[in-house]
Write an enzyme that holds these catalytic residues in place. Structure first.
Site, short mmCIF file in Angstrom:
data_model
loop_
_atom_site.label_atom_id
_atom_site.label_comp_id
_atom_site.label_asym_id
_atom_site.label_seq_id
_atom_site.Cartn_x
_atom_site.Cartn_y
_atom_site.Cartn_z
N LYS A 31 -28.28 1.09 43.49
CA LYS A 31 -28.57 2.68 43.29
C LYS A 31 -29.01 3.17 44.73
O LYS A 31 -28.53 4.11 45.14
CB LYS A 31 -29.95 2.54 42.47
CG LYS A 31 -30.69 3.85 42.22
CD LYS A 31 -31.90 3.96 41.70
CE LYS A 31 -32.82 3.40 42.45
NZ LYS A 31 -34.30 3.48 42.14
N THR A 32 -29.73 2.15 45.35
CA THR A 32 -30.39 2.68 46.65
C THR A 32 -28.89 3.02 47.60
O THR A 32 -28.76 3.53 48.31
CB THR A 32 -30.99 1.52 47.52
OG1 THR A 32 -32.08 1.04 46.59
CG2 THR A 32 -31.51 2.08 48.67
N ASP A 217 -34.50 10.63 43.77
CA ASP A 217 -34.65 9.08 43.15
C ASP A 217 -35.60 9.09 42.13
O ASP A 217 -36.58 9.57 42.04
CB ASP A 217 -34.95 8.29 44.38
CG ASP A 217 -34.83 6.80 44.14
OD1 ASP A 217 -34.01 6.35 43.12
OD2 ASP A 217 -35.03 6.05 44.98
N GLU A 218 -35.38 8.14 41.11
CA GLU A 218 -36.44 7.53 40.30
C GLU A 218 -36.56 8.59 39.24
O GLU A 218 -37.92 9.10 39.11
CB GLU A 218 -37.70 7.10 40.87
CG GLU A 218 -37.68 6.01 41.79
CD GLU A 218 -37.39 4.43 40.80
OE1 GLU A 218 -37.15 4.45 39.74
OE2 GLU A 218 -37.49 3.46 41.87
N GLN A 248 -36.67 2.24 32.85
CA GLN A 248 -37.52 1.78 33.88
C GLN A 248 -38.68 2.82 33.92
O GLN A 248 -39.37 3.03 34.92
CB GLN A 248 -36.95 1.60 35.23
CG GLN A 248 -36.04 0.19 35.03
CD GLN A 248 -35.29 -0.03 36.45
OE1 GLN A 248 -36.20 -0.36 37.24
NE2 GLN A 248 -34.29 -0.08 36.68
N ARG A 587 -36.50 -8.14 37.87
CA ARG A 587 -36.93 -8.16 39.25
C ARG A 587 -36.20 -9.65 39.59
O ARG A 587 -36.07 -9.66 41.06
CB ARG A 587 -38.33 -8.35 39.78
CG ARG A 587 -39.13 -7.16 39.35
CD ARG A 587 -38.68 -6.01 39.67
NE ARG A 587 -37.84 -5.26 38.77
CZ ARG A 587 -36.87 -4.30 39.27
NH1 ARG A 587 -36.84 -3.77 40.43
NH2 ARG A 587 -36.07 -3.64 38.25
#
Length: 692
Positions: A31-32, A217-218, A248, A587
């Site tokens: 994503k980043t 983002d998010e 998430q 994670r």
DNA sequence: AAAGAATGGCTTTTT
DNA sequence: GCCATTCTTT
């Protein structure tokens, strides 16, 4: 810039420049990389002026990282791109339009503790019992209203119950106080810009023209205010790209609403939807476990992450006897890892609640395993640091009542309740700040000191100012005269603070008080700025979002802890716990441990918890459950009730060493151990200790 | 006004 | 069981 490194879906997300785009990005799906490449693509390939690009993140850390990456891709031209958190952008907009919202340019920002202090004070002034009207509950109610863009007037239409009527009363005063104090709370940083936009369409238009291309983002974590804010800014050009993962969404308790991401297609009908489902982070086993868990949620968009990575080792499941045993198990596994050449920085221990870190820390300390605990506000939450910041704030903005109340008697100047009461009365009567209400007495000395420092602050550097404050207020002298270890630690922390201001000045040149305060008001943790040391990381699952580690220990996977007991009675909250578990599992890159304890002392009570339901949701073929019962037998504790004790007798404890019996009761004795363990109650005849 | 004693409450918390 | 806040004492 190498766009070939992107997979086909990522490329599409990067190159669909015009119009609304929704990128549903699963955990570890790059994503980043998509976000940064997209910004680079806009500027480099589409000739879009960097000044017209806005990228919004939730954390300072994410903003900083994105900025760094884009600078390395584009060079200094990237500094023209507005990359910041929602709140930092809010500060910018309020700075540029303060008079339209009734503020003065030197406003300060209240954090949630400051807000609570102010609300406590208002309740006190109204003679309301904080036991009946819980200040935190009042604060949360007001904050919730603000997140939904309800000012006190709007709120008054919904306030029915007696409690809500009280909240309304407090809310009205709170609003006035913020104006008089020339202060904004976190929620204002979104609400005030929106208010300005609504009242002054030309201001909104200005920002719409400026930010023609918007990235968020998010997006699943946006609340109503953020949602409206983005909607208004993007309304004209609709070049908006939102990235997120509804699975998430873990901040609904702060007003985040993942329906914002689920409804995006509805809000922007001609939008393009791109799914990123290829995971680059985890092994097949870990990913399968994550998918196993999350598919039990009803309210979600079906999506299935897959990966080309290897199958990897199974997830190790260990059920310990109690929390100490759990910590010892983690410790022994970590020692084994390190022995096998693993780096400490590649190991993380994740837990549901901060209180769980304690036992782990004790175990790690005992064996000298270097670690750091993230997010426990070690630094900025220290009393001395908060005091110093309060001084800086009141020097910059003397109307800031919260800061004044914090330091007017620090160090002790003989200014107490009586003085504060009379100042409060005057300030309420004349609608002025406490500072302006001062006109005599010992408090006049304080006022003069602040005014003197204020004048100085315009002439000297920030670091010099900090020095002068510590000196002239007497903080330094007081701590130096104390000659205790605690006082020395405080002095060290203040020195550390100076190294922060120095660091700012070294990287940015002359930093004004204004600039510094704005920045640190929005930062909760200095640790964000150093993560190169080789340390095991301890943190809550919440703080782990967005991060990845080769080895992850997920502890306390028990009913009541994870999922947390408060979520048992609400299907929605349980689903959020499950999303949190999904975040935790994803994670891990290579190895994952799932650990719980059969019994645990919680809030001073002994509780016996069954394993978390989330463990049962994972296909048992993915788990490598070790023979924990054997472990328990090895470590099992027995109690011999026949042993009697005398005050003054010495005992030797397996974990705490030698101690002295100081009192004897029916079934327990109290034992004093040397610092830092102190006094402990022990069960008579428990096999964890014996007489010596 | 300051220091010591008692009470209570308690998840998570990017800002 | 631990912390922060509030109450009580000096």
């Amino acid at each position: 810039m190498d766009f070939d490194l992107l997979n086909e879906w990522q490329q599409e997300a990067v190159q669909t420049v015009d119009g609304p785009v929704l990128v549903l990005a699963g955990a570890g799906s790059g994503k980043t990389r998509v976000l940064t490449s997209r910004v680079a693509y806009l500027v480099n390939m589409c000739n879009i002026d960097p000044y017209n690009v806005l990228a919004i993140t939730f954390t300072n850390k994410a903003a900083k990282e994105m900025k760094e990456r884009i600078v390395s891709m584009l060079g200094p031209i990237a500094y023209d791109i507005q990359i910041s958190t929602f709140h930092a952008l809010g500060v910018l907009i309020v700075k540029e339009n303060y008079e339209k919202a009734g503020f003065k340019p030197n406003f300060t920002i209240l954090d949630s503790d400051d807000t609570l202090t102010l609300i406590r004070k208002i309740l006190k002034d109204l003679n309301l019992d904080p036991k009946i009207y819980n200040p935190k509950a009042v604060r949360n109610q007001i904050s919730g209203a603000k997140n939904n863009l309800f000012d006190s007037k709007d709120y008054s239409r919904y306030a029915n119950s007696e409690f809500e009527q009280i909240v309304l009363k407090v809310y009205e005063i709170y609003e006035q106080k913020l104006i008089v104090n020339n202060s904004l709370d976190f929620d204002d940083l979104l609400m005030i810009p929106i208010k300005i936009f609504k009242k002054h369409p030309e201001v909104l238009k200005h920002y719409q023209e400026r930010f023609k291309y918007i990235l968020i983002d998010e997006y699943q974590d946006t609340n109503e205010a953020q949602y409206i804010f983005v909607k208004m800014l993007s309304a004209k050009y609709k070049n908006i790209c939102v990235v997120g993962d509804n699975d998430q969404s873990i901040y609904s308790f702060r007003g985040a609403n993942y329906h914002n991401i689920l409804n995006f297609e509805h809000d922007y009908p001609n939008c393009k939807v791109i799914m990123l489902e290829k995971n680059y982070r985890s092994t097949k086993n870990i990913l399968s476990a994550a998918n196993n868990v999350i598919k039990n949620n009803k309210e979600r968009k079906d999506k299935n992450l897959w990966t080309d990575n290897i199958e990897g080792t199974k997830i190790k499941y260990h059920r310990a006897y109690d929390e100490k045993d759990e910590a010892n198990y983690v410790l022994s596994e970590i020692k084994e890892l390190i022995k096998n050449g693993e780096k400490s920085r590649d190991i993380a221990i994740l837990y549901r609640t901060n209180a769980q870190s304690r036992n782990i820390e004790e175990a790690l300390l005992r064996d000298n395993v270097p670690y750091r605990v993230i997010g426990s506000f070690y630094f900025y939450n220290r009393k001395e640091v908060k005091d110093l910041i309060a001084y800086l704030k009141i020097i910059y903005n003397p109307s800031d009542d919260v800061s004044l109340l914090r330091v007017i008697n620090v160090p002790k100047r003989g200014i107490g309740d009586k003085t504060i009461k009379s100042l409060t009365a005057k300030s309420n009567l004349e609608n002025i700040s406490l500072f302006d209400a001062i006109d005599s007495g010992k408090e006049q000395g304080f006022k003069d000191l602040i005014l003197e420092l204020k004048e100085l602050s315009e002439k000297i550097t920030l670091t010099e100012l900090v020095d002068v404050i510590l000196d002239k207020t007497g903080i330094k002298a007081e701590l130096e005269s104390e000659k205790s270890i605690e006082a020395d630690i405080r002095l060290e922390n203040l020195e550390e603070f100076k190294s922060i201001t120095k660091g700012y000045e070294e990287s940015k040149g002359i930093v004004s008080l204004e600039e510094f305060l704005n920045e640190i008001s929005l930062v909760s943790d200095v640790e964000e700025y150093k993560n190169n040391e080789d340390l095991v990381t301890l943190m809550t699952v919440h703080s782990a979002k967005g991060l990845e580690f080769k080895n992850v220990f997920l502890i306390g996977l028990e009913e009541g802890i994870f999922p947390h007991q408060n979520s048992f009675f609400d299907a929605g909250e349980l689903e959020e716990e499950r999303r949190l578990c999904y975040v935790a599992i994803t994670r891990a890159k290579e190895r994952l441990w799932i650990i719980n304890a059969k019994r645990r002392t919680l809030y001073g009570l002994d509780s016996v918890n069954p394993p978390s339901r989330f463990i049962a949701e994972i296909d048992s073929s993915l788990l490598d459950a070790d023979s924990f019962e054997k472990e328990v037998v090895n470590k099992s504790y027995s109690i011999d009730e026949n042993i009697e004790y005398q005050i003054g007798e010495h005992i030797m404890h397996n974990n705490h060493g030698e101690g002295v019996v100081v009192s004897v009761e029916d079934k327990v004795i109290t034992v004093a151990f040397p610092h830092p363990i102190g006094i402990m109650k022990l069960i008579k005849g428990h096999s964890s200790f014996h007489k010596i």
